[in-house]
Design a protein around this motif. Structure first.
Motif, PDB file in Angstrom:
ATOM      1  N   ARG A  90       0.812  -1.474  -0.145  1.00 50.64           N
ATOM      2  CA  ARG A  90       0.315   0.048   0.070  1.00 50.64           C
ATOM      3  C   ARG A  90       0.826   1.370  -0.192  1.00 50.64           C
ATOM      4  NH1 ARG A  90      -2.970  -3.790   3.329  1.00 50.64           N
ATOM      5  NH2 ARG A  90      -1.970  -1.982   5.397  1.00 50.64           N
ATOM      6  N   SER A  91       1.924   1.277   1.297  1.00 48.90           N
ATOM      7  CA  SER A  91       3.161   1.980   0.751  1.00 48.90           C
ATOM      8  C   SER A  91       3.702   2.825  -0.223  1.00 48.90           C
ATOM      9  CB  SER A  91       3.875   2.500   1.783  1.00 48.90           C
ATOM     10  OG  SER A  91       4.101   1.546   2.001  1.00 48.90           O
ATOM     11  N   ALA A  92       4.448   1.407  -0.920  1.00 43.57           N
ATOM     12  CA  ALA A  92       5.058   1.719  -2.370  1.00 43.57           C
ATOM     13  C   ALA A  92       4.100   2.278  -3.388  1.00 43.57           C
ATOM     14  CB  ALA A  92       5.426   0.556  -2.347  1.00 43.57           C
ATOM     15  N   ARG A  93       2.801   1.812  -3.263  1.00 43.91           N
ATOM     16  CA  ARG A  93       1.802   2.737  -3.988  1.00 43.91           C
ATOM     17  C   ARG A  93       1.692   3.865  -4.362  1.00 43.91           C
ATOM     18  NH1 ARG A  93      -2.050  -2.161  -7.163  1.00 43.91           N
ATOM     19  NH2 ARG A  93      -0.878  -3.752  -6.836  1.00 43.91           N
ATOM     20  N   ARG A  94       1.042   4.349  -2.673  1.00 42.30           N
ATOM     21  CA  ARG A  94       1.346   5.568  -2.660  1.00 42.30           C
ATOM     22  C   ARG A  94       2.536   6.635  -2.928  1.00 42.30           C
ATOM     23  NH1 ARG A  94       2.081   5.638   3.348  1.00 42.30           N
ATOM     24  NH2 ARG A  94       3.913   5.897   2.894  1.00 42.30           N
ATOM     25  N   GLU A  95       3.447   6.219  -2.871  1.00 38.59           N
ATOM     26  CA  GLU A  95       4.839   6.569  -2.538  1.00 38.59           C
ATOM     27  C   GLU A  95       5.049   6.619  -4.509  1.00 38.59           C
ATOM     28  OE1 GLU A  95       5.962   8.784  -0.450  1.00 38.59           O
ATOM     29  OE2 GLU A  95       4.359   8.028   0.293  1.00 38.59           O
ATOM     30  N   LEU A  96       4.836   5.643  -5.266  1.00 36.39           N
ATOM     31  CA  LEU A  96       5.827   5.876  -6.712  1.00 36.39           C
ATOM     32  C   LEU A  96       4.178   6.014  -7.147  1.00 36.39           C
ATOM     33  CD1 LEU A  96       6.197   1.756  -6.697  1.00 36.39           C
ATOM     34  CD2 LEU A  96       7.920   3.985  -7.579  1.00 36.39           C
ATOM     35  N   ALA A  97       2.999   6.727  -7.103  1.00 34.11           N
ATOM     36  CA  ALA A  97       1.855   8.059  -7.875  1.00 34.11           C
ATOM     37  C   ALA A  97       2.277   8.604  -7.654  1.00 34.11           C
ATOM     38  CB  ALA A  97       0.581   7.576  -7.005  1.00 34.11           C
ATOM     39  N   ARG A  98       3.252   9.316  -6.177  1.00 39.50           N
ATOM     40  CA  ARG A  98       3.737  10.185  -6.770  1.00 39.50           C
ATOM     41  C   ARG A  98       5.234  10.259  -7.197  1.00 39.50           C
ATOM     42  NH1 ARG A  98       6.673  11.230  -0.617  1.00 39.50           N
ATOM     43  NH2 ARG A  98       7.214  13.341  -1.875  1.00 39.50           N
ATOM     44  N   VAL A  99       6.162  10.043  -7.438  1.00 41.84           N
ATOM     45  CA  VAL A  99       6.850   9.734  -8.645  1.00 41.84           C
ATOM     46  C   VAL A  99       6.095  10.121  -9.204  1.00 41.84           C
ATOM     47  CG1 VAL A  99       8.980   8.462  -8.818  1.00 41.84           C
ATOM     48  CG2 VAL A  99       8.068   8.498  -6.911  1.00 41.84           C
ATOM     49  N   LEU A 100       5.388   9.139 -10.202  1.00 42.88           N
ATOM     50  CA  LEU A 100       4.832   8.830 -11.834  1.00 42.88           C
ATOM     51  C   LEU A 100       3.454   9.787 -11.447  1.00 42.88           C
ATOM     52  CD1 LEU A 100       5.996   6.095 -12.486  1.00 42.88           C
ATOM     53  CD2 LEU A 100       7.200   8.185 -13.336  1.00 42.88           C
ATOM     54  N   PRO A 101       3.084  11.164 -11.248  1.00 36.86           N
ATOM     55  CA  PRO A 101       1.625  10.716 -11.100  1.00 36.86           C
ATOM     56  C   PRO A 101       0.715  10.470 -12.876  1.00 36.86           C
ATOM     57  CG  PRO A 101       3.017  13.231 -11.234  1.00 36.86           C
ATOM     58  CD  PRO A 101       4.084  12.100 -11.243  1.00 36.86           C
ATOM     59  N   ASP A 102       1.297  10.658 -13.194  1.00 36.79           N
ATOM     60  CA  ASP A 102       0.765  11.254 -15.486  1.00 36.79           C
ATOM     61  C   ASP A 102       0.417   9.231 -15.195  1.00 36.79           C
ATOM     62  OD1 ASP A 102       3.067   9.182 -14.420  1.00 36.79           O
ATOM     63  OD2 ASP A 102       3.725  10.199 -17.472  1.00 36.79           O
ATOM     64  N   ALA A 103       0.546   8.196 -14.462  1.00 38.11           N
ATOM     65  CA  ALA A 103       0.045   6.713 -15.306  1.00 38.11           C
ATOM     66  C   ALA A 103      -0.484   6.320 -13.454  1.00 38.11           C
ATOM     67  CB  ALA A 103       1.105   6.208 -15.498  1.00 38.11           C
ATOM     68  N   GLN A 104      -1.767   5.176 -13.754  1.00 38.37           N
ATOM     69  CA  GLN A 104      -2.515   4.458 -13.041  1.00 38.37           C
ATOM     70  C   GLN A 104      -1.739   3.388 -13.123  1.00 38.37           C
ATOM     71  OE1 GLN A 104      -3.732   5.305 -10.695  1.00 38.37           O
ATOM     72  NE2 GLN A 104      -3.347   8.168 -10.595  1.00 38.37           N
ATOM     73  N   PRO A 105      -1.958   1.960 -12.202  1.00 35.26           N
ATOM     74  CA  PRO A 105      -1.700   1.522 -12.197  1.00 35.26           C
ATOM     75  C   PRO A 105      -3.040  -0.014 -12.877  1.00 35.26           C
ATOM     76  CG  PRO A 105      -1.495   1.353  -9.936  1.00 35.26           C
ATOM     77  CD  PRO A 105      -1.744   2.584 -10.646  1.00 35.26           C
ATOM     78  N   ILE A 106      -1.808  -0.960 -14.181  1.00 37.18           N
ATOM     79  CA  ILE A 106      -3.539  -1.376 -14.708  1.00 37.18           C
ATOM     80  C   ILE A 106      -2.806  -2.821 -14.524  1.00 37.18           C
ATOM     81  CG2 ILE A 106      -3.971   0.357 -16.350  1.00 37.18           C
ATOM     82  CD1 ILE A 106      -2.239  -1.481 -18.319  1.00 37.18           C
ATOM     83  N   ALA A 107      -3.780  -4.036 -14.355  1.00 43.53           N
ATOM     84  CA  ALA A 107      -3.879  -5.141 -14.174  1.00 43.53           C
ATOM     85  C   ALA A 107      -3.347  -5.800 -15.466  1.00 43.53           C
ATOM     86  CB  ALA A 107      -4.779  -5.922 -13.999  1.00 43.53           C
ATOM     87  N   ILE A 108      -2.330  -6.992 -15.124  1.00 47.31           N
ATOM     88  CA  ILE A 108      -1.418  -7.239 -16.689  1.00 47.31           C
ATOM     89  C   ILE A 108      -1.352  -8.939 -16.534  1.00 47.31           C
ATOM     90  CG2 ILE A 108      -0.496  -5.445 -17.113  1.00 47.31           C
ATOM     91  CD1 ILE A 108       2.183  -7.114 -15.953  1.00 47.31           C
ATOM     92  N   GLY A 109      -1.786  -9.525 -16.919  1.00 48.25           N
ATOM     93  CA  GLY A 109      -2.384 -11.206 -16.853  1.00 48.25           C
ATOM     94  C   GLY A 109      -1.504 -12.167 -18.153  1.00 48.25           C
ATOM     95  N   PRO A 110      -1.906 -13.064 -18.607  1.00 47.39           N
ATOM     96  CA  PRO A 110      -0.791 -14.054 -19.421  1.00 47.39           C
ATOM     97  C   PRO A 110      -0.362 -13.646 -20.910  1.00 47.39           C
ATOM     98  CG  PRO A 110      -2.490 -15.008 -19.238  1.00 47.39           C
ATOM     99  CD  PRO A 110      -2.705 -13.953 -18.245  1.00 47.39           C
ATOM    100  N   ALA A 111      -1.742 -12.760 -21.283  1.00 51.08           N
ATOM    101  CA  ALA A 111      -1.258 -11.922 -22.789  1.00 51.08           C
ATOM    102  C   ALA A 111      -0.323 -11.104 -22.802  1.00 51.08           C
ATOM    103  CB  ALA A 111      -2.492 -11.346 -22.971  1.00 51.08           C
ATOM    104  N   HIS A 112       0.317 -10.749 -21.740  1.00 49.59           N
ATOM    105  CA  HIS A 112       1.619  -9.685 -21.638  1.00 49.59           C
ATOM    106  C   HIS A 112       2.367 -10.301 -21.792  1.00 49.59           C
ATOM    107  CE1 HIS A 112       3.958  -6.517 -20.399  1.00 49.59           C
ATOM    108  NE2 HIS A 112       3.261  -5.084 -20.564  1.00 49.59           N
ATOM    109  N   VAL A 113       3.660  -9.695 -22.651  1.00 47.49           N
ATOM    110  CA  VAL A 113       5.263 -10.445 -22.342  1.00 47.49           C
ATOM    111  C   VAL A 113       5.499 -10.857 -21.847  1.00 47.49           C
ATOM    112  CG1 VAL A 113       6.102  -7.782 -22.640  1.00 47.49           C
ATOM    113  CG2 VAL A 113       7.190  -9.555 -24.661  1.00 47.49           C
ATOM    114  N   VAL A 114       5.988  -9.708 -20.692  1.00 46.58           N
ATOM    115  CA  VAL A 114       6.408 -10.201 -19.463  1.00 46.58           C
ATOM    116  C   VAL A 114       5.920 -11.635 -19.252  1.00 46.58           C
ATOM    117  CG1 VAL A 114       4.966  -9.675 -17.179  1.00 46.58           C
ATOM    118  CG2 VAL A 114       7.441 -10.383 -17.271  1.00 46.58           C
TER     119      VAL A 114
END
Length: 271
Positions: free
Chosen positions: A146-170
């Motif tokens: 929770r706190s990592a998400r909060r702080e990374l939202a400060r670092v990258l305020p222009d983007a929101q997390p999205i869910a990625i699944g098995p179709a993603h290249v990673v």
């Protein structure tokens, strides 16, 4: 296509047995001029531990070295057997393109210097894995997550997390994986911050490091629930895929990888 020099050297060393894997990796790395120019010709995966605030190590101190070993043993891709660490406000944060941030407690707010350091890292195209070492039993976000998400939202305020699944290249860079797993099975997907088509932050509420961690005696340090050693194997494969993603470009569905992916499917390596 000219091979990346480090991978070409590995190809010469290991011969035909690893030629398919190294050829694919060479094609990927050579297709990322922006990253190569930004971070230099490092050529080896270093799961560097990111330190913020009063942190002195990751929540799973033995996990980064084991991660490097697994990558070397399974892929012949280059990896550093003695991974380093870097503080978020250290200018050296931009020296290499990967960071591993792991914790099991809430982290305090990042300082202005830490925010600035991480912004420089991401501006050069870096990837960070934020690995929650104390998620809920069902994979719910823990205090660190929770706190990592909060702080990374400060670092990258222009983007929101999205869910990625098995179709993603990673999920397909080396092993073909159907879901994410770690010490905790958790949710099938990962959350990620994607910018300019590239994963910049990967959030795992699976305690991936817990599945990798070894004791000083060499045995696995943490039990894996509920799937036991099969789940641990899948977690290691996910770690390998993340490392390969960091080493290589975000190649999406480039045709250069079609023969390699078909070979992996034929071998059924993800089962």
């Amino acid at each position: 296509m000219t091979a990346h020099p480090r991978l070409a050297a590995l190809l010469a060393k290991f011969g035909k047995a690893t030629s398919v894997r190294l050829a694919v990796s060479a094609a990927l790395v050579s297709s990322t001029p922006r990253l190569a120019a930004a971070f230099g010709d490092i050529g080896a995966f270093d799961p560097r531990v990111l330190l913020t605030g009063s942190q002195t190590d990751s929540a799973r101190p033995s996990a980064p070295a084991r991660w490097a070993v697994e990558l070397l043993e399974r892929t012949a891709a280059p990896a550093r057997l003695h991974p380093g660490s870097v503080r978020a406000d250290d200018p050296a944060i931009v020296d290499e393109p990967f960071l591993y941030w792991s914790g099991d407690t809430e982290i305090p707010p990042l300082t202005a210097a830490e925010v600035a350091g991480l912004r420089r890292f991401f501006a050069l195209g870096g990837t960070l894995l934020a690995d929650d070492a104390a998620p809920g039993a069902q994979g719910d976000v823990g205090p660190f997550g929770r706190s990592a998400r909060r702080e990374l939202a400060r670092v990258l305020p222009d983007a929101q997390p999205i869910a990625i699944g098995p179709a993603h290249v990673v999920f397909r860079t080396f092993y073909l994986l159907e879901r994410a797993e770690g010490r905790i099975e958790g949710h099938a997907s990962l959350d990620a911050i994607v910018r300019a088509g590239r994963l910049q932050v990967i959030f795992s509420e699976h305690d991936l490091g817990g599945a990798l961690a070894r004791s000083t005696a060499g045995s696995w340090q943490e039990p894996v629930m509920p799937g036991g050693e099969r789940q641990r194997e899948h977690a290691i494969r996910l770690a390998v895929n993340i490392a390969m993603y960091s080493l290589c470009s975000n190649y999406k569905d480039d045709q250069v990888h079609a023969p390699f992916l078909m070979q992996r499917r034929a071998m059924a390596v993800s089962h």
